[in-house]
Scaffold this motif. Sequence first.
Motif, short mmCIF file in Angstrom:
data_model
loop_
_atom_site.label_atom_id
_atom_site.label_comp_id
_atom_site.label_asym_id
_atom_site.label_seq_id
_atom_site.Cartn_x
_atom_site.Cartn_y
_atom_site.Cartn_z
N ILE A 33 0.86 -1.18 0.00
CA ILE A 33 0.00 0.00 0.00
C ILE A 33 0.90 1.24 0.00
O ILE A 33 2.07 1.15 0.32
CB ILE A 33 -0.97 0.02 1.21
CG1 ILE A 33 -0.21 -0.04 2.54
CG2 ILE A 33 -1.97 -1.11 1.13
CD1 ILE A 33 -1.11 0.06 3.77
N PRO A 34 0.36 2.40 -0.37
CA PRO A 34 1.19 3.60 -0.45
C PRO A 34 1.82 4.01 0.88
O PRO A 34 1.24 3.82 1.95
CB PRO A 34 0.22 4.68 -0.92
CG PRO A 34 -0.91 3.95 -1.55
CD PRO A 34 -1.01 2.64 -0.81
N LEU A 35 3.00 4.59 0.78
CA LEU A 35 3.72 5.17 1.91
C LEU A 35 3.57 6.68 1.80
O LEU A 35 3.85 7.26 0.75
CB LEU A 35 5.19 4.76 1.85
CG LEU A 35 6.13 5.24 2.94
CD1 LEU A 35 5.70 4.69 4.29
CD2 LEU A 35 7.54 4.82 2.63
N VAL A 36 3.09 7.32 2.88
CA VAL A 36 2.77 8.75 2.85
C VAL A 36 3.57 9.49 3.92
O VAL A 36 3.60 9.07 5.08
CB VAL A 36 1.26 8.98 3.06
CG1 VAL A 36 0.93 10.47 3.18
CG2 VAL A 36 0.47 8.37 1.93
N ASP A 37 4.21 10.58 3.51
CA ASP A 37 4.97 11.44 4.42
C ASP A 37 4.02 12.49 4.99
O ASP A 37 3.17 13.03 4.28
CB ASP A 37 6.08 12.13 3.61
CG ASP A 37 7.01 12.96 4.45
OD1 ASP A 37 7.23 12.62 5.62
OD2 ASP A 37 7.54 13.95 3.93
N VAL A 38 4.16 12.77 6.29
CA VAL A 38 3.35 13.79 6.95
C VAL A 38 4.27 14.90 7.42
O VAL A 38 5.27 14.64 8.09
CB VAL A 38 2.60 13.21 8.18
CG1 VAL A 38 1.81 14.30 8.88
CG2 VAL A 38 1.71 12.08 7.77
N VAL A 39 3.94 16.14 7.05
CA VAL A 39 4.77 17.29 7.42
C VAL A 39 3.87 18.35 8.06
O VAL A 39 2.83 18.71 7.52
CB VAL A 39 5.47 17.89 6.18
CG1 VAL A 39 6.25 19.12 6.55
CG2 VAL A 39 6.35 16.86 5.52
N LEU A 40 4.30 18.84 9.21
CA LEU A 40 3.61 19.93 9.89
C LEU A 40 4.45 21.18 9.73
O LEU A 40 5.63 21.18 10.05
CB LEU A 40 3.43 19.62 11.37
CG LEU A 40 2.96 20.77 12.24
CD1 LEU A 40 1.52 21.16 11.90
CD2 LEU A 40 3.08 20.42 13.70
N THR A 41 3.84 22.24 9.22
CA THR A 41 4.55 23.51 9.12
C THR A 41 3.78 24.58 9.88
O THR A 41 2.55 24.58 9.90
CB THR A 41 4.75 23.95 7.65
OG1 THR A 41 3.48 24.00 7.00
CG2 THR A 41 5.65 23.01 6.91
N ASN A 66 -9.67 7.67 5.93
CA ASN A 66 -10.11 7.79 4.54
C ASN A 66 -9.15 7.19 3.52
O ASN A 66 -9.47 7.16 2.33
CB ASN A 66 -10.36 9.25 4.20
CG ASN A 66 -11.51 9.83 4.99
OD1 ASN A 66 -12.50 9.16 5.22
ND2 ASN A 66 -11.37 11.07 5.43
N ASN A 67 -7.96 6.75 3.97
CA ASN A 67 -6.95 6.26 3.04
C ASN A 67 -6.24 5.04 3.63
O ASN A 67 -5.88 5.05 4.80
CB ASN A 67 -5.90 7.35 2.76
CG ASN A 67 -6.51 8.57 2.12
OD1 ASN A 67 -6.78 8.59 0.94
ND2 ASN A 67 -6.77 9.60 2.92
N ASP A 68 -6.04 4.04 2.80
CA ASP A 68 -5.33 2.83 3.22
C ASP A 68 -3.85 3.04 2.91
O ASP A 68 -3.38 2.74 1.81
CB ASP A 68 -5.88 1.62 2.47
CG ASP A 68 -5.32 0.31 2.98
OD1 ASP A 68 -4.84 0.27 4.13
OD2 ASP A 68 -5.37 -0.67 2.22
N VAL A 69 -3.11 3.58 3.89
CA VAL A 69 -1.71 3.95 3.68
C VAL A 69 -0.89 3.63 4.93
O VAL A 69 -1.43 3.38 6.00
CB VAL A 69 -1.56 5.47 3.37
CG1 VAL A 69 -2.30 5.85 2.10
CG2 VAL A 69 -2.02 6.32 4.54
N VAL A 70 0.42 3.68 4.75
CA VAL A 70 1.36 3.64 5.86
C VAL A 70 1.88 5.06 6.02
O VAL A 70 2.31 5.68 5.06
CB VAL A 70 2.53 2.67 5.58
CG1 VAL A 70 3.59 2.78 6.67
CG2 VAL A 70 2.03 1.25 5.47
N ILE A 71 1.81 5.60 7.24
CA ILE A 71 2.28 6.96 7.52
C ILE A 71 3.76 6.92 7.87
O ILE A 71 4.21 6.10 8.66
CB ILE A 71 1.50 7.58 8.69
CG1 ILE A 71 0.04 7.83 8.29
CG2 ILE A 71 2.15 8.85 9.19
CD1 ILE A 71 -0.15 8.95 7.32
#
Length: 85
Positions: A33-41, A66-71
């Motif tokens: 499954i997709p790998l998603v990067d999380v960024v807080l600015t 809402n999304n089947d991903v790895v954070i």
Amino acid sequence: MSLEQEVPFEKEEGYQYIIGFREITPKENNFGIPLVDVVLTSQNVEINSLKTLNKFIAIILEFLKNNDVVIYYYCDTAPIKIRPN
């Protein structure tokens, strides 16, 4: 729904934030499954309240719902400032 999203929000104190989600899946991964990067600015934030941290969590949990991903995320070495009250 696109995995590329930016979620802006402003707190009562006037601090403005953006939580960004960006797919970074390499051509081959072992997750399936997709790998998603999380960024807080944010800019010029003196202190984050627990209420603000809970808002961050709520936005990320909604994205995961809402999304089947790895954070994927990482923390820097800057201290987290929380009000004593």
